[in-house]
Design an enzyme around this catalytic site. Sequence first.
Site, PDB file in Angstrom:
ATOM      1  N   ASP A  64       0.870  -1.215   0.094  1.00 54.74           N
ATOM      2  CA  ASP A  64      -0.037   0.054  -0.087  1.00 54.74           C
ATOM      3  C   ASP A  64       0.919   1.183   0.026  1.00 54.74           C
ATOM      4  OD1 ASP A  64       1.086  -0.617   2.552  1.00 54.74           O
ATOM      5  OD2 ASP A  64      -0.753  -0.838   3.475  1.00 54.74           O
ATOM      6  N   ASP A 131      -7.640  -3.133  14.252  1.00 55.97           N
ATOM      7  CA  ASP A 131      -9.127  -3.206  14.055  1.00 55.97           C
ATOM      8  C   ASP A 131      -9.098  -4.670  12.978  1.00 55.97           C
ATOM      9  OD1 ASP A 131      -8.016  -2.143  11.751  1.00 55.97           O
ATOM     10  OD2 ASP A 131      -9.320  -0.432  11.749  1.00 55.97           O
ATOM     11  N   HIS A 133      -7.477  -4.761  10.172  1.00 58.86           N
ATOM     12  CA  HIS A 133      -7.156  -4.350   8.991  1.00 58.86           C
ATOM     13  C   HIS A 133      -5.899  -5.111   8.405  1.00 58.86           C
ATOM     14  CE1 HIS A 133      -5.017  -0.888  10.185  1.00 58.86           C
ATOM     15  NE2 HIS A 133      -4.038  -1.378   9.216  1.00 58.86           N
ATOM     16  N   GLU A 138      -9.640  -1.515   5.374  1.00 59.31           N
ATOM     17  CA  GLU A 138     -10.337  -1.420   6.698  1.00 59.31           C
ATOM     18  C   GLU A 138     -11.469  -2.204   6.676  1.00 59.31           C
ATOM     19  OE1 GLU A 138      -8.821   0.043   9.055  1.00 59.31           O
ATOM     20  OE2 GLU A 138      -8.084   1.928   8.367  1.00 59.31           O
TER      21      GLU A 138
HETATM   22  C1  GLP Z   1      -0.641  -0.142   8.567  1.00 58.44           C
HETATM   23  C2  GLP Z   1      -0.178  -0.644   7.392  1.00 58.44           C
HETATM   24  C3  GLP Z   1      -0.419  -2.353   7.375  1.00 58.44           C
HETATM   25  C4  GLP Z   1       0.041  -2.672   8.970  1.00 58.44           C
HETATM   26  C5  GLP Z   1      -0.626  -2.215   9.977  1.00 58.44           C
HETATM   27  C6  GLP Z   1      -0.142  -2.497  11.545  1.00 58.44           C
HETATM   28  O1  GLP Z   1      -1.775   0.626   8.622  1.00 58.44           O
HETATM   29  N1  GLP Z   1      -0.808  -0.246   6.228  1.00 58.44           N
HETATM   30  O2  GLP Z   1       0.194  -2.913   6.587  1.00 58.44           O
HETATM   31  O3  GLP Z   1       0.132  -4.036   8.992  1.00 58.44           O
HETATM   32  O4  GLP Z   1      -0.637  -0.584   9.991  1.00 58.44           O
HETATM   33  O5  GLP Z   1       0.816  -1.683  11.791  1.00 58.44           O
HETATM   34  P1  GLP Z   1       1.822  -2.137  12.779  1.00 58.44           P
HETATM   35  O6  GLP Z   1       2.646  -3.311  12.670  1.00 58.44           O
HETATM   36  O7  GLP Z   1       2.782  -0.767  13.170  1.00 58.44           O
HETATM   37  O8  GLP Z   1       0.991  -2.257  14.287  1.00 58.44           O
END
Ligand code: GLP
Length: 255
Positions: A64, A131, A133, A138
């Site tokens: 992304d 959440d 995602h 989302e």
């Molecule tokens: C972001 C990314 C995801 C990631 C998620 C969790 O929003 N787009 O790819 O898995 O957050 O992030 P973290 O690993 O910092 O908790």
Amino acid sequence: MEVVPLKDPAAVASVAADVIEAQVRAKPATVLGLATGSSPVPTYDELVGRRAVSYGRVTVFLLDEYVGIPADHPQSYRATIRREVTDALGIDPGRVHGPDPSLLPAAGGSYEDRLRAAGGVDLQLLGIGSDGHVAFNEPGSSLASRTRIKTLTEETRRDNARFFASIDEVPRHALTQGLATLLDAGHLLLVATGEGKAAAIAAAVEGPLSAGCPASVLQLHPHATVLVDRAAGSQLARWEHYAEVYAGKPDWQGL
Ligand code: GLP
């Protein structure tokens, strides 16, 4: 789906690095899907510390990208992934691809074309949002979705505010691979650590398949591996079962 219960974040990073290295060893021209966020960072550090395989022929596709910040912004996901891992592994920046917001509104289709032209992702590393995602899909995202623009929830923007000076600077939109795009990868490898991910992991792994928990789409994939530490796995009803299965795995099988 195979759930691998591990002691701590270091063990998760070590096993994830083993899986990535095994993939690159078996296929030097691997198409690797990489994720941003803090969860994969220890895995990246492990890979960089080891430099056990050659990454010269590897191609990288990002999950992304934020929309609304310049491509050279330090928090853009392309800049982040280069800084965190690909430069240190010696992967040419020209082989690191991400969704390109400058191509909107055609950016989604064009990214799908690039993925297809590269032959698809062999191994996709994933994190999970609090959440549920994955990438920036989302809750409520279609299980059949492809790469497109999404609006970030307030919870996600709050979670990601730590990377910016304030929450007001966190973009409101992102381009993200869709859930069906993810399912095209040959192998999905999700890493989750810490208490904050426990509810999302339980919902994704043991809850119903539902757009309400986008990560539950992993249940549809024939080769999905979920690496969790004790804290992230603390709400899994079948933790003991996963531990028993992992301990009894034949040596030849791998993940
Ligand atoms: C972001 C990314 C995801 C990631 C998620 C969790 O929003 N787009 O790819 O898995 O957050 O992030 P973290 O690993 O910092 O908790």
